[in-house]
Design an enzyme around this catalytic site. Structure first.
Site, mmCIF file in Angstrom:
data_model
loop_
_atom_site.group_PDB
_atom_site.id
_atom_site.type_symbol
_atom_site.label_atom_id
_atom_site.label_comp_id
_atom_site.label_asym_id
_atom_site.label_seq_id
_atom_site.Cartn_x
_atom_site.Cartn_y
_atom_site.Cartn_z
ATOM 1 N N ARG A 53 0.945 -1.190 0.031
ATOM 2 C CA ARG A 53 -0.041 -0.159 -0.297
ATOM 3 C C ARG A 53 0.788 1.238 -0.060
ATOM 4 O O ARG A 53 0.264 2.384 -0.153
ATOM 5 C CB ARG A 53 -0.859 -0.111 1.161
ATOM 6 N N TYR A 168 -22.335 7.887 6.712
ATOM 7 C CA TYR A 168 -21.311 8.330 6.250
ATOM 8 C C TYR A 168 -21.929 9.441 5.059
ATOM 9 O O TYR A 168 -21.251 10.564 5.069
ATOM 10 C CB TYR A 168 -20.389 7.275 5.418
HETATM 11 O O1 CP3 Z 1 -10.226 -7.454 5.644
HETATM 12 C C1 CP3 Z 1 -11.215 -7.116 5.505
HETATM 13 O O2 CP3 Z 1 -11.979 -6.891 6.239
HETATM 14 C C2 CP3 Z 1 -11.629 -6.552 4.097
HETATM 15 C C3 CP3 Z 1 -11.763 -5.309 3.752
HETATM 16 C C4 CP3 Z 1 -12.717 -4.140 4.372
HETATM 17 C C5 CP3 Z 1 -12.178 -2.865 4.678
HETATM 18 N N1 CP3 Z 1 -13.359 -1.911 5.086
HETATM 19 C C6 CP3 Z 1 -10.768 -2.348 4.254
HETATM 20 C C7 CP3 Z 1 -10.339 -0.995 4.746
HETATM 21 C C8 CP3 Z 1 -13.917 -4.275 4.802
HETATM 22 C C9 CP3 Z 1 -14.708 -5.431 5.064
HETATM 23 C C10 CP3 Z 1 -14.355 -2.957 4.986
HETATM 24 C C11 CP3 Z 1 -15.706 -2.423 5.488
HETATM 25 C C12 CP3 Z 1 -15.880 -1.246 6.065
HETATM 26 N N2 CP3 Z 1 -15.422 -0.061 5.877
HETATM 27 C C13 CP3 Z 1 -16.781 -1.084 7.461
HETATM 28 C C14 CP3 Z 1 -17.550 -2.031 8.058
HETATM 29 C C15 CP3 Z 1 -16.798 -3.153 8.688
HETATM 30 C C16 CP3 Z 1 -16.515 -2.701 10.079
HETATM 31 O O3 CP3 Z 1 -15.341 -2.256 10.561
HETATM 32 O O4 CP3 Z 1 -17.408 -2.080 11.024
HETATM 33 C C17 CP3 Z 1 -16.980 0.389 7.812
HETATM 34 C C18 CP3 Z 1 -17.454 1.057 8.804
HETATM 35 C C19 CP3 Z 1 -15.972 0.949 6.704
HETATM 36 C C20 CP3 Z 1 -15.550 2.266 6.594
HETATM 37 C C21 CP3 Z 1 -14.210 2.629 6.817
HETATM 38 N N3 CP3 Z 1 -13.324 2.589 5.996
HETATM 39 C C22 CP3 Z 1 -13.617 2.697 8.081
HETATM 40 C C23 CP3 Z 1 -14.199 3.138 9.523
HETATM 41 C C24 CP3 Z 1 -12.016 2.903 7.889
HETATM 42 C C25 CP3 Z 1 -11.128 2.944 9.029
HETATM 43 C C26 CP3 Z 1 -10.453 4.404 8.822
HETATM 44 C C27 CP3 Z 1 -9.285 4.436 9.516
HETATM 45 O O5 CP3 Z 1 -8.208 4.584 8.994
HETATM 46 O O6 CP3 Z 1 -9.112 3.908 10.981
HETATM 47 C C28 CP3 Z 1 -11.977 2.579 6.419
HETATM 48 C C29 CP3 Z 1 -10.819 2.477 5.670
HETATM 49 C C30 CP3 Z 1 -10.042 1.285 5.724
HETATM 50 N N4 CP3 Z 1 -11.200 0.284 4.878
HETATM 51 C C31 CP3 Z 1 -9.210 0.781 5.766
HETATM 52 C C32 CP3 Z 1 -8.858 -0.884 5.290
HETATM 53 C C33 CP3 Z 1 -8.068 -1.982 5.288
HETATM 54 C C34 CP3 Z 1 -7.791 1.318 6.124
HETATM 55 C C35 CP3 Z 1 -7.312 2.221 5.021
HETATM 56 C C36 CP3 Z 1 -5.891 1.924 5.164
HETATM 57 O O7 CP3 Z 1 -5.312 0.885 4.972
HETATM 58 O O8 CP3 Z 1 -5.398 3.064 4.334
#
Ligand code: CP3
Length: 361
Positions: A53, A168
């Site tokens: 990444r 969101y």
């Molecule tokens: O491994 C897995 O679970 C598959 C990938 C996945 C991601 N997001 C990747 C991700 C899945 C299933 C999600 C779902 C998701 N995204 C949800 C529902 C699941 C839950 O946790 O309740 C929600 C609420 C989101 C919205 C979202 N996207 C959040 C709250 C965040 C984190 C923000 C942060 O940086 O703390 C994201 C970003 C995100 N989605 C990341 C990943 C790997 C991190 C971004 C990064 O690595 O730069």
């Protein structure tokens, strides 16, 4: 709208995954071992994820089939978990139809122009499979790769449920209280209905694309539904989640429905059309099983912070959960919410090994 499909595990070249521990547990059949996977198993807890990444924005990674395949496979290779979870995000389909949003590191999804009016809702296009052709390509590539991993590993597709995605869109970003979202829900029911219908259509199509390309099961994330009372959930949210799950039911793959802080909602979330109800760590699994009843399975529910405890403390808790899970129609082991980024991957490897070798007889 959703035609009957060849079951994904029967697609040519994919092999038969129907007898894997995951799919047996999701159908409520006896299993060789309790299947285990982890929400957020792909991601920041893995050094190999951080490496690929580097310099790539989250939403760019989510649009790149090669990266999607690689990131989805990373935890499967490392842990030998019983399922892969598709690497994407719940807001990806909104981005794909043109909503101006970003995923900000350390914050989460941020929407440039939050939704407030009927015109705002109507300005969001419906999702078509053409918007997400890169998803079809990535899933097809993945199921081909996964067929050869540990004798065949199923892929779980996912989408965000209408309430959580709406939060969101309406708040413009992450929220603790979901106050604007609930104000819209209570105060402008016609805008709310239109928004829920819009997102339900988008989420259903997003799931349909993944299943048609070979995903063996789906999980609908209503992460923030726990903000609602049962009566409000049932009136304002459940019909729309039921719409999404109902449309996917026609495709013949098992459906998992998960939320956080949903002790009071587990029965309704099951009745919305789930085959398996995801349980967070606050609800004792035996109580969840009673509430969910004999017609549906459960998934969960180790406190994600227990992986920071000594290994024997973690595995003793995992054993309690597996033992409790025997009373369910089927049990898939998972954490009660996502893997915390500072988690030690070696500890998750030990947990996986423990769950898969724990005797069920
Ligand atoms: O491994 C897995 O679970 C598959 C990938 C996945 C991601 N997001 C990747 C991700 C899945 C299933 C999600 C779902 C998701 N995204 C949800 C529902 C699941 C839950 O946790 O309740 C929600 C609420 C989101 C919205 C979202 N996207 C959040 C709250 C965040 C984190 C923000 C942060 O940086 O703390 C994201 C970003 C995100 N989605 C990341 C990943 C790997 C991190 C971004 C990064 O690595 O730069």
């Amino acid at each position: 709208m959703c035609p009957k499909l060849t079951p994904p595990e029967k697609l040519p070249g994919v092999g038969d995954l129907s007898q894997t521990a995951l799919l047996k547990a999701l159908r409520g059949e006896p299993v060789p071992h309790t299947p285990v996977w982890f929400m957020r198993q792909a991601g920041r807890s893995l050094p190999e994820y951080l490496a690929v990444r580097e310099g790539v924005a989250m939403l760019d990674a989510c649009a790149d089939p090669e990266l999607i395949v690689e990131i989805t496979l990373q935890p499967v290779r490392r842990y030998g978990v019983d399922a892969a979870i598709f690497f994407s995000d719940i807001v990806l389909p909104l981005k794909a139809v043109g909503v101006d949003l970003d995923i900000v590191p350390g914050t989460g999804p941020v929407v440039a122009k939050p939704v407030a009016t009927l015109a705002d809702v109507e300005a969001i296009p419906d999702l078509t499979p053409e918007h997400v052709s890169f998803i079809t390509e990535a899933v097809r590539g993945l199921v081909g790769e996964l067929a050869g991993v540990n004798g065949g590993t199923p892929l779980i597709g996912f989408a965000g449920a209408p309430f959580t995605v709406a939060s969101y869109l309406v708040e413009g970003g992450p929220s603790k209280e979901h106050a604007r979202t609930k104000a819209l829900m209570f105060g402008a029911p016609e805008v709310w209905e239109a928004l829920m219908r819009k997102i339900a259509g988008i989420s259903a199509t997003f799931l349909q694309v993944q299943v048609e390309a070979g995903a063996s099961a789906v999980q609908l994330f209503d992460s923030w539904a726990g903000a609602l009372t049962p009566a409000d959930y049932e009136r304002f949210v459940m019909p729309h989640s039921a719409d999404v799950l109902g449309r996917i039911g026609d495709l013949g793959v098992p459906r998992i429905h998960f939320g956080v802080g949903t002790s009071n909602l587990l029965d309704l979330m099951g009745r919305a059309g789930a085959d398996v109800v995801g349980v967070d760590w606050r609800t004792p699994l035996d109580r969840a099983i009673e509430v969910v009843g004999p017609t549906r399975g459960v998934q969960g529910n180790l406190d994600p912070t227990l992986v920071f405890a000594p290994t024997d403390v973690m595995t003793a808790r995992a054993a309690e959960i597996i033992d409790a899970g025997r009373a369910a129609r089927g049990h898939v082991f998972n954490l009660g919410h996502g893997v915390i980024p500072s988690t030690d991957p070696d500890q998750l490897a030990r947990l996986t090994e423990f769950v898969q070798s724990y005797p069920l007889a």
